[in-house]
Design a protein around this motif. Structure first.
Motif, PDB file in Angstrom:
ATOM      1  N   VAL A  95      -4.609  -0.548 -13.738  1.00 18.08           N
ATOM      2  CA  VAL A  95      -4.075  -2.436 -12.987  1.00 18.08           C
ATOM      3  C   VAL A  95      -4.327  -3.642 -14.205  1.00 18.08           C
ATOM      4  CG1 VAL A  95      -3.583  -4.115 -11.855  1.00 18.08           C
ATOM      5  CG2 VAL A  95      -4.664  -2.049 -10.546  1.00 18.08           C
ATOM      6  N   MET A 153      -4.654  -4.380  -5.721  1.00 13.82           N
ATOM      7  CA  MET A 153      -4.650  -3.621  -6.689  1.00 13.82           C
ATOM      8  C   MET A 153      -6.112  -3.360  -7.271  1.00 13.82           C
ATOM      9  SD  MET A 153      -1.301  -2.983  -7.528  1.00 13.82           S
ATOM     10  CE  MET A 153       0.327  -3.357  -6.385  1.00 13.82           C
ATOM     11  N   CYS A 161       2.284   1.582  -3.209  1.00 13.89           N
ATOM     12  CA  CYS A 161       1.114   2.312  -4.697  1.00 13.89           C
ATOM     13  C   CYS A 161       1.585   3.823  -3.419  1.00 13.89           C
ATOM     14  CB  CYS A 161       0.441   2.176  -4.365  1.00 13.89           C
ATOM     15  SG  CYS A 161      -0.002   0.056  -4.682  1.00 13.89           S
ATOM     16  N   VAL A 214      -6.794   0.340  -4.936  1.00 14.09           N
ATOM     17  CA  VAL A 214      -6.405   0.918  -6.366  1.00 14.09           C
ATOM     18  C   VAL A 214      -6.539   1.798  -7.013  1.00 14.09           C
ATOM     19  CG1 VAL A 214      -3.402   1.286  -7.643  1.00 14.09           C
ATOM     20  CG2 VAL A 214      -3.783   0.504  -5.396  1.00 14.09           C
ATOM     21  N   VAL A 259      -0.164   0.411 -14.105  1.00 14.48           N
ATOM     22  CA  VAL A 259       0.963  -0.580 -13.701  1.00 14.48           C
ATOM     23  C   VAL A 259       0.463  -1.681 -14.072  1.00 14.48           C
ATOM     24  CG1 VAL A 259       0.630   0.557 -10.818  1.00 14.48           C
ATOM     25  CG2 VAL A 259      -0.805  -1.374 -11.234  1.00 14.48           C
ATOM     26  N   LEU A 287       1.013  -1.430   0.149  1.00 11.09           N
ATOM     27  CA  LEU A 287      -0.028   0.036   0.019  1.00 11.09           C
ATOM     28  C   LEU A 287       0.976   1.275  -0.350  1.00 11.09           C
ATOM     29  CD1 LEU A 287      -3.030   1.235   0.517  1.00 11.09           C
ATOM     30  CD2 LEU A 287      -2.654   1.488   2.908  1.00 11.09           C
ATOM     31  N   VAL A 317      -6.230   4.459 -11.378  1.00 10.26           N
ATOM     32  CA  VAL A 317      -4.912   3.494 -11.500  1.00 10.26           C
ATOM     33  C   VAL A 317      -5.512   2.135 -11.904  1.00 10.26           C
ATOM     34  CG1 VAL A 317      -3.054   2.692 -11.105  1.00 10.26           C
ATOM     35  CG2 VAL A 317      -4.062   4.739  -9.862  1.00 10.26           C
ATOM     36  N   CYS A 339       1.034  -5.948 -13.007  1.00  8.20           N
ATOM     37  CA  CYS A 339       1.754  -6.673 -11.907  1.00  8.20           C
ATOM     38  C   CYS A 339       1.674  -8.447 -13.008  1.00  8.20           C
ATOM     39  CB  CYS A 339      -0.063  -6.561 -11.189  1.00  8.20           C
ATOM     40  SG  CYS A 339       0.536  -6.707  -9.642  1.00  8.20           S
ATOM     41  N   THR A 351      -2.731  -9.153  -2.767  1.00 10.52           N
ATOM     42  CA  THR A 351      -1.730  -7.762  -3.447  1.00 10.52           C
ATOM     43  C   THR A 351      -2.980  -7.722  -4.610  1.00 10.52           C
ATOM     44  OG1 THR A 351       0.243  -8.690  -2.289  1.00 10.52           O
ATOM     45  CG2 THR A 351      -0.069  -7.502  -4.867  1.00 10.52           C
ATOM     46  N   LEU A 365       1.827   6.185  -7.137  1.00  7.42           N
ATOM     47  CA  LEU A 365       0.499   6.051  -8.023  1.00  7.42           C
ATOM     48  C   LEU A 365       0.369   7.647  -8.196  1.00  7.42           C
ATOM     49  CD1 LEU A 365      -0.058   2.798  -7.912  1.00  7.42           C
ATOM     50  CD2 LEU A 365       1.439   3.813  -9.550  1.00  7.42           C
TER      51      LEU A 365
END
Ligand SMILES: *Cc1c(COP(=O)(O)O)cnc(C)c1O
Length: 397
Positions: free
Chosen positions: A129, A118, A94, A122, A104, A91, A127, A106, A114, A98
């Motif tokens: 992902v 995300m 991020c 996130v 991102v 976290l 953002v 991944c 995780t 970001l």
């Protein structure tokens, strides 16, 4: 003493040594929320950063600092920032790097939380992902050059099938695209793999696992350049996902035996992996230490920090008979603990499809090789013969 030229085993015991005026041999635990100043002038100088020193344990505590120095030394990093858990390290990463509109990329085989962090947290902040198979390098090239992510995030070896990514290759790809490579080094620890030396920019740790090693605390950390860690520290300072001094102390004690534990647990895992695949009722064993594992050569090269390769303590195997057989095996065991934790000196077993990986869609499960008969074990320090006897009890049930 210049610890840089000493061996990792020495650094794990000696770096970050703290001594009070009483000369205690073990590092003291500073259980205090704040620190006092001699004068108003000193308080002002500490707050402005003019004078180094402790202020408040959310962001400056000597026991936590000792943990950070020790882990930074082991990873060969300029700096380390400790966090309350492995997840708060992700976290913090991020939050530090970001902003809305960023991307991102991944690996699909990352720790379950995780992936949830995300996708559900996130992503909520605008953002994007993107998910790629750990070992599909052509796809990494495609997606990274298309979306120009702030960072690439991988975990190698993967859990539970021990797939291995070429960290150097991914680091080069990241840098060609002005991105950073972040590696979750929880399964290997710096005893087996040092991602910064392979070109990665940031390391994530869950200190909960091998770093501490005896399943007593939750903790995490980030390692990297002083500049990158400055931005991580700013988040910890202001947002407060800080490691507690007590947990830092337990992790410090754990690190003192990290090298010898990793060697012994990895050796035991290899013995068990070789033995398991000779057993009736075992279809397949997944462990990168097996000579015919598709990524054996890469693992041997990438996970050889101090000469001999260390393939890690986690392996998976598939039993014939699906979930019914997998569950009955687990329920017969008297030594292995049924728990999701790993990296403990106590051996643990888990059924990924109904626990750690239950949230994956059926097609992602299939793609990740998570079948009904698959079991994951994290090998501890009990005698291997006793572990074999325990598994035989389960296999023959
Ligand atoms: C456990 C784990 C985490 C999360 O760490 P916590 O300390 O449980 O928050 C992250 N990555 C990997 C690979 C893990 O095994």
């Amino acid at each position: 003493m210049d610890w840089e030229n000493t061996a990792l085993a020495t650094q794990a015991i000696r770096v970050g040594q703290l001594r009070t005026e009483f000369g205690s041999h073990a590092e003291p635990i500073f259980t205090t929320s704040s620190f006092v100043f001699d004068s108003a002038e000193q308080a002002a100088a500490r707050f402005s950063g003019e004078q180094p020193g402790c202020i408040y344990s959310r962001f400056t505590n000597p026991t936590v600092a000792a943990f950070e120095q020790r882990l930074a030394a082991l990873e060969g990093a300029e700096h380390c920032v400790a966090t309350a858990s492995g997840m708060s390290a992700v976290l913090t990463l991020c939050l530090a790097l970001l902003k809305q509109g960023d991307a991102v990329v991944c690996s699909r085989s990352v720790f379950g939380s995780t992936a949830t962090l995300m996708n559900q947290i996130v992503a909520k902040f605008g953002v994007s992902v993107h998910w790629v198979d750990l070992i599909d390098f052509a796809r990494w090239q495609e997606v990274v050059s298309e979306v120009k992510p702030v960072f690439l995030f991988v975990e190698s070896p993967s859990n539970p099938l021990s797939e291995i990514a070429d960290i150097q290759q991914l680091a080069d790809l990241a840098h060609q695209n002005d991105s950073l490579l972040v590696v979750d080094n929880c399964f290997c620890t710096p005893v087996a793999q040092r991602p910064l030396q392979l070109g990665a920019d940031i390391i994530i740790h869950s200190a909960t696992k091998f770093i501490e090693g005896q399943g007593r605390i939750i903790g995490g950390a980030l390692c990297g350049s002083a500049q990158l860690m400055e931005s991580m520290f700013a988040i910890v300072r202001s947002a407060g996902p800080s490691m507690s001094p007590f947990n830092a102390w337990v992790a410090l004690k754990g690190m003192e035996t990290l090298a010898i534990r990793m060697q012994a647990q990895s050796a035991a895992a290899l013995t068990l992996a070789l033995w398991l695949r000779e057993q009736v009722g075992v279809k397949r064993v997944y462990y990168s230490g097996l000579p015919d594992h598709p990524y054996h050569a890469l693992a041997a090269r990438q996970q050889s920090v101090s000469g001999a390769p260390i393939f890690g303590a986690v392996l998976a195997f598939e039993v014939e008979g699906g979930q019914a057989k997998a569950w009955s095996l687990m329920n017969q065991l008297e030594i292995f603990s049924i728990t999701a934790n790993l990296g403990d000196v106590k051996s643990t077993i888990t059924h990924p499809i109904t626990t750690t990986h239950h949230k994956l869609s059926p097609e992602d499960k299939l793609r990740a090789g998570i079948t009904e008969g698959l079991l994951r074990i994290s090998v501890g320090l009990e005698a291997v013969a006793d572990l074999q006897e325990d598994l035989l009890r389960g296999l023959s049930a």
